[in-house]
Motif scaffolding. Structure first.
Motif, PDB file in Angstrom:
ATOM      1  N   ASP A  49       0.819  -1.220   0.000  1.00 53.32           N
ATOM      2  CA  ASP A  49       0.000   0.000   0.000  1.00 53.32           C
ATOM      3  C   ASP A  49       0.849   1.265   0.000  1.00 53.32           C
ATOM      4  O   ASP A  49       0.334   2.376   0.134  1.00 53.32           O
ATOM      5  N   MET A  50       2.163   1.093  -0.123  1.00 54.57           N
ATOM      6  CA  MET A  50       3.097   2.216  -0.306  1.00 54.57           C
ATOM      7  C   MET A  50       3.145   3.186   0.871  1.00 54.57           C
ATOM      8  O   MET A  50       3.409   4.367   0.713  1.00 54.57           O
ATOM      9  N   LEU A  51       2.944   2.619   2.078  1.00 54.29           N
ATOM     10  CA  LEU A  51       3.252   3.453   3.250  1.00 54.29           C
ATOM     11  C   LEU A  51       4.755   3.732   3.258  1.00 54.29           C
ATOM     12  O   LEU A  51       5.211   4.757   3.687  1.00 54.29           O
ATOM     13  N   ALA A  55      12.903   1.628  -4.001  1.00 57.53           N
ATOM     14  CA  ALA A  55      13.528   0.307  -4.038  1.00 57.53           C
ATOM     15  C   ALA A  55      14.400  -0.013  -2.826  1.00 57.53           C
ATOM     16  O   ALA A  55      14.201  -1.043  -2.172  1.00 57.53           O
ATOM     17  N   PRO A  56      15.378   0.851  -2.449  1.00 52.38           N
ATOM     18  CA  PRO A  56      16.205   0.484  -1.283  1.00 52.38           C
ATOM     19  C   PRO A  56      15.406   0.360   0.005  1.00 52.38           C
ATOM     20  O   PRO A  56      15.647  -0.530   0.816  1.00 52.38           O
ATOM     21  N   LEU A  57      14.411   1.231   0.189  1.00 50.58           N
ATOM     22  CA  LEU A  57      13.600   1.140   1.410  1.00 50.58           C
ATOM     23  C   LEU A  57      12.704  -0.088   1.377  1.00 50.58           C
ATOM     24  O   LEU A  57      12.475  -0.729   2.411  1.00 50.58           O
ATOM     25  N   ILE A  58      12.222  -0.466   0.222  1.00 52.79           N
ATOM     26  CA  ILE A  58      11.468  -1.715   0.098  1.00 52.79           C
ATOM     27  C   ILE A  58      12.356  -2.893   0.498  1.00 52.79           C
ATOM     28  O   ILE A  58      11.945  -3.791   1.232  1.00 52.79           O
ATOM     29  N   GLY A  59      13.623  -2.872   0.055  1.00 51.50           N
ATOM     30  CA  GLY A  59      14.550  -3.939   0.449  1.00 51.50           C
ATOM     31  C   GLY A  59      14.773  -3.982   1.947  1.00 51.50           C
ATOM     32  O   GLY A  59      14.768  -5.055   2.569  1.00 51.50           O
ATOM     33  N   THR A  89       4.261  -8.754  -2.715  1.00 50.48           N
ATOM     34  CA  THR A  89       3.741  -7.387  -2.518  1.00 50.48           C
ATOM     35  C   THR A  89       3.858  -6.527  -3.768  1.00 50.48           C
ATOM     36  O   THR A  89       2.881  -5.958  -4.243  1.00 50.48           O
ATOM     37  N   ARG A  90       5.098  -6.360  -4.298  1.00 41.16           N
ATOM     38  CA  ARG A  90       5.289  -5.505  -5.482  1.00 41.16           C
ATOM     39  C   ARG A  90       6.351  -6.159  -6.358  1.00 41.16           C
ATOM     40  O   ARG A  90       7.371  -6.625  -5.841  1.00 41.16           O
ATOM     41  N   PRO A  91       6.167  -6.227  -7.679  1.00 36.77           N
ATOM     42  CA  PRO A  91       7.014  -7.066  -8.535  1.00 36.77           C
ATOM     43  C   PRO A  91       8.256  -6.404  -9.115  1.00 36.77           C
ATOM     44  O   PRO A  91       9.140  -7.098  -9.607  1.00 36.77           O
ATOM     45  N   HIS A 161      12.705  13.068 -11.291  1.00 36.49           N
ATOM     46  CA  HIS A 161      11.375  12.486 -11.506  1.00 36.49           C
ATOM     47  C   HIS A 161      11.061  11.545 -10.352  1.00 36.49           C
ATOM     48  O   HIS A 161      11.927  10.831  -9.871  1.00 36.49           O
ATOM     49  N   CYS A 162       9.831  11.582  -9.902  1.00 38.41           N
ATOM     50  CA  CYS A 162       9.382  10.767  -8.775  1.00 38.41           C
ATOM     51  C   CYS A 162      10.144  11.151  -7.517  1.00 38.41           C
ATOM     52  O   CYS A 162      10.623  12.290  -7.377  1.00 38.41           O
ATOM     53  N   ASN A 163      10.232  10.203  -6.577  1.00 42.32           N
ATOM     54  CA  ASN A 163      11.014  10.475  -5.358  1.00 42.32           C
ATOM     55  C   ASN A 163      12.070   9.401  -5.241  1.00 42.32           C
ATOM     56  O   ASN A 163      11.751   8.227  -4.997  1.00 42.32           O
ATOM     57  N   ALA A 164      13.307   9.814  -5.485  1.00 40.56           N
ATOM     58  CA  ALA A 164      14.459   8.957  -5.218  1.00 40.56           C
ATOM     59  C   ALA A 164      15.261   9.647  -4.123  1.00 40.56           C
ATOM     60  O   ALA A 164      16.477   9.754  -4.179  1.00 40.56           O
ATOM     61  N   GLY A 165      14.522  10.137  -3.152  1.00 38.22           N
ATOM     62  CA  GLY A 165      15.100  10.886  -2.054  1.00 38.22           C
ATOM     63  C   GLY A 165      15.345  10.018  -0.836  1.00 38.22           C
ATOM     64  O   GLY A 165      15.215   8.789  -0.877  1.00 38.22           O
ATOM     65  N   LEU A 167      13.538   9.578   1.469  1.00 36.98           N
ATOM     66  CA  LEU A 167      12.319   8.835   1.786  1.00 36.98           C
ATOM     67  C   LEU A 167      12.183   7.560   0.952  1.00 36.98           C
ATOM     68  O   LEU A 167      11.331   6.714   1.258  1.00 36.98           O
ATOM     69  N   ALA A 168      12.980   7.406  -0.064  1.00 36.37           N
ATOM     70  CA  ALA A 168      12.947   6.174  -0.867  1.00 36.37           C
ATOM     71  C   ALA A 168      14.025   5.190  -0.430  1.00 36.37           C
ATOM     72  O   ALA A 168      14.162   4.103  -0.998  1.00 36.37           O
ATOM     73  N   THR A 169      14.805   5.602   0.560  1.00 37.57           N
ATOM     74  CA  THR A 169      15.909   4.767   1.057  1.00 37.57           C
ATOM     75  C   THR A 169      15.840   4.809   2.582  1.00 37.57           C
ATOM     76  O   THR A 169      14.843   5.267   3.149  1.00 37.57           O
ATOM     77  N   ASN A 200       2.013  11.196  -7.390  1.00 33.82           N
ATOM     78  CA  ASN A 200       2.643  12.480  -7.052  1.00 33.82           C
ATOM     79  C   ASN A 200       3.762  12.383  -6.019  1.00 33.82           C
ATOM     80  O   ASN A 200       3.887  13.227  -5.132  1.00 33.82           O
ATOM     81  N   GLN A 201       4.607  11.377  -6.171  1.00 37.52           N
ATOM     82  CA  GLN A 201       5.737  11.271  -5.253  1.00 37.52           C
ATOM     83  C   GLN A 201       6.650  12.501  -5.340  1.00 37.52           C
ATOM     84  O   GLN A 201       7.305  12.863  -4.356  1.00 37.52           O
ATOM     85  N   GLY A 202       6.687  13.138  -6.521  1.00 34.49           N
ATOM     86  CA  GLY A 202       7.526  14.332  -6.638  1.00 34.49           C
ATOM     87  C   GLY A 202       7.015  15.464  -5.780  1.00 34.49           C
ATOM     88  O   GLY A 202       7.746  16.031  -4.951  1.00 34.49           O
ATOM     89  N   THR A 241      16.208   4.473  -9.593  1.00 34.84           N
ATOM     90  CA  THR A 241      15.811   3.286 -10.341  1.00 34.84           C
ATOM     91  C   THR A 241      15.334   2.209  -9.379  1.00 34.84           C
ATOM     92  O   THR A 241      15.794   2.135  -8.243  1.00 34.84           O
ATOM     93  N   ASP A 242      14.449   1.393  -9.868  1.00 37.46           N
ATOM     94  CA  ASP A 242      13.941   0.260  -9.078  1.00 37.46           C
ATOM     95  C   ASP A 242      14.602  -1.038  -9.466  1.00 37.46           C
ATOM     96  O   ASP A 242      14.556  -2.015  -8.708  1.00 37.46           O
ATOM     97  N   ARG A 243      15.159  -1.069 -10.650  1.00 33.91           N
ATOM     98  CA  ARG A 243      15.881  -2.246 -11.101  1.00 33.91           C
ATOM     99  C   ARG A 243      16.686  -1.849 -12.325  1.00 33.91           C
ATOM    100  O   ARG A 243      16.108  -1.332 -13.280  1.00 33.91           O
ATOM    101  N   CYS A 251      15.046   0.563 -15.110  1.00 32.93           N
ATOM    102  CA  CYS A 251      13.600   0.581 -14.843  1.00 32.93           C
ATOM    103  C   CYS A 251      13.345   1.576 -13.729  1.00 32.93           C
ATOM    104  O   CYS A 251      13.993   1.532 -12.680  1.00 32.93           O
ATOM    105  N   ASN A 252      12.433   2.491 -13.965  1.00 31.68           N
ATOM    106  CA  ASN A 252      12.124   3.512 -12.974  1.00 31.68           C
ATOM    107  C   ASN A 252      10.678   3.956 -13.137  1.00 31.68           C
ATOM    108  O   ASN A 252       9.951   3.482 -14.024  1.00 31.68           O
ATOM    109  N   LYS A 253      10.253   4.892 -12.308  1.00 37.72           N
ATOM    110  CA  LYS A 253       8.875   5.345 -12.328  1.00 37.72           C
ATOM    111  C   LYS A 253       8.412   5.721 -13.728  1.00 37.72           C
ATOM    112  O   LYS A 253       9.167   6.325 -14.486  1.00 37.72           O
TER     113      LYS A 253
HETATM  114  C1  LIG Z   1      15.641   5.028  -4.947  1.00 41.02           C
HETATM  115  S1  LIG Z   1      14.368   4.047  -5.576  1.00 41.02           S
HETATM  116  C2  LIG Z   1      13.198   5.271  -5.938  1.00 41.02           C
HETATM  117  C3  LIG Z   1      12.267   4.847  -7.018  1.00 41.02           C
HETATM  118  O1  LIG Z   1      11.127   4.141  -6.472  1.00 41.02           O
HETATM  119  C4  LIG Z   1       9.965   4.837  -6.903  1.00 41.02           C
HETATM  120  O2  LIG Z   1       8.886   4.002  -7.150  1.00 41.02           O
HETATM  121  P1  LIG Z   1       7.726   3.847  -6.008  1.00 41.02           P
HETATM  122  O3  LIG Z   1       7.524   5.202  -5.405  1.00 41.02           O
HETATM  123  O4  LIG Z   1       6.538   3.340  -6.805  1.00 41.02           O
HETATM  124  O5  LIG Z   1       8.264   2.823  -5.043  1.00 41.02           O
HETATM  125  C5  LIG Z   1      10.399   5.533  -8.164  1.00 41.02           C
HETATM  126  O6  LIG Z   1      10.508   4.645  -9.248  1.00 41.02           O
HETATM  127  C6  LIG Z   1      11.738   6.042  -7.726  1.00 41.02           C
HETATM  128  O7  LIG Z   1      12.607   6.475  -8.728  1.00 41.02           O
END
Ligand SMILES: CSC[C@H]1O[C@H](OP(=O)(O)O)[C@H](O)[C@@H]1O
Length: 371
Positions: A49-51, A55-59, A89-91, A161-165, A167-169, A200-202, A241-243, A251-253
């Motif tokens: 649900d993206m609380l 990618a790094p924070l998902i890991g 959860t997410r692929p 683009h998106c959030n690779a901040g 908060l994503a790690t 709207n992660q940005g 990037t997510d992968r 691969c990214n948003k």
């Molecule tokens: C540093 S990974 C950030 C990456 O993850 C975002 O996707 P989501 O918010 O759907 O998890 C987006 O692709 C970001 O660039």
């Protein structure tokens, strides 16, 4: 990084040594809400649900999810259930598989009595390593930003683009680590922040982060980037990037590929920041082989925000009878990528470029893209 002057990571263990706490990113930027994860199911829901997201924070959350599962039941059966539950959860972000497999490889050979403590200790190592890797790639990205500043003199305009901040790690971020390092070093920078429809992660996260740190930035609609590049207002595109595949496909948003095409057409450098665990050494052709998450179309047809002076609200953007599609990611071919900024240096977006930085992973000794 700080929120309202208080230092935070995005995930941590509570004082009881078992509960895992996260910032609920679906509530930002309007409300700062800390959520307790007390079991495997809650950890899986937080990812799906993206609380928490990125990618790094998902890991890291997957690693803590495995530890929370061991707090419930240290059996082989529950270890398998935990891996299956989290992987479902997410692929797309490969860090999810990386985190689950790292914990499972550690725990499976251990006696059950040793699994709980080992799981929490390893999850904490995953988090600490992520902080170090993002700080490290930040230093390598800083050199690129400094070189642009020395060449042009004035402020360096960066589009993201998106959030690779952070908060994503766990902290620092990937695309934002070089930005924070450059800002802290006194290099004049300005960031164009893509809104990044549909979630709207940005606007909700990157603008929030940069504002909290004092980094000059301007919010723009997703479709403005090409125009800004045509008019010389972008010195560098910098995304996460997510992968990323072994040959450098990224691969990214959703929408990143369009930024890369516009950057290529306008001669703007297009850089991708990533820690080693985001590299999938088992995949070459990103377009053909990376699973792209299809999320709920309601994320496209509805938007949630804050009323001018009041609570959050959700409104429908489309006619009730109009269907919507919601692919969450796209793939940018390596040929459009100027460089991959990693904790080990900046790699050419190619198999040879990545193998030069990660020889142990590229030649099969460590498929995890070890830091
Ligand atoms: C540093 S990974 C950030 C990456 O993850 C975002 O996707 P989501 O918010 O759907 O998890 C987006 O692709 C970001 O660039």
């Amino acid at each position: 990084m700080n929120i309202n002057g208080t230092p935070y990571r995005t995930i941590w263990t509570a004082a009881d040594g078992r509960t895992v706490q996260i910032i609920d990113q679906t509530r930002l930027p309007h409300d700062l809400v800390i959520v307790d994860l007390t079991g495997l199911t809650e950890a899986a829901r937080a990812i799906k649900d993206m609380l928490i997201r990125g990618a790094p924070l998902i890991g890291a959350t997957a690693a803590y999810g495995m530890a929370l599962a061991m707090a419930e039941d240290t059996s082989d059966r529950h270890l398998d259930t935990a891996a299956t539950t989290l992987l479902a959860t997410r692929p797309t972000a490969v860090n999810l598989r990386w985190g689950v497999e790292r914990l499972k490889a550690l725990l499976a050979p251990l006696p059950e009595a040793e699994r709980l403590e080992a799981a929490y200790a390893e999850a904490a190592r995953v988090a600490d390593e992520d902080v170090a890797m993002c700080a490290g790639l930040g230093e390598h990205g800083l050199k690129l930003i400094r070189a642009i500043h020395q060449r042009k003199g004035g402020p360096v305009n960066i589009l993201t683009h998106c959030n690779a901040g952070w908060l994503a790690t766990v902290d620092w971020g990937t695309a934002t680590a070089p930005i924070y390092k450059a800002f802290d070093a006194g290099i004049p920078i300005h960031v164009w922040v893509d809104e990044t429809r549909p979630r709207n992660q940005g606007f909700n996260l990157t603008a929030f982060e940069l504002g909290q740190h004092g980094v000059p930035h301007t919010c723009i609609v997703d479709n403005a980037g090409g125009h800004l590049m045509q008019h010389g207002q972008v010195d560098m595109v910098l995304v996460g990037t997510d992968r990323t595949t072994a040959r450098g496909d990224v691969c990214n948003k959703i929408g990143t590929y369009l930024k890369a095409l516009a950057a290529h057409d306008n001669g703007v450098p297009f850089y991708v920041a990533l820690p080693g665990p985001t590299i999938d050494w088992t995949v070459d052709d990103g377009v053909a082989e990376i699973p792209i998450e299809e999320r709920d179309p309601a994320e496209v047809t509805h938007i949630t925000g804050a009323l001018a002076e009041g609570p959050t609200a959700t409104v429908r953007l489309t006619p009730a009878m109009s269907p919507a599609a919601n692919p969450a990611f796209d793939v940018t071919p390596a040929r459009l990528v100027s460089g991959l900024i990693t904790e080990r240096g900046v790699a050419e977006a190619s198999r040879a470029g990545l193998a030069a930085l990660y020889p142990e992973a590229a030649h099969g000794e460590d498929k995890g893209g070890a830091a």
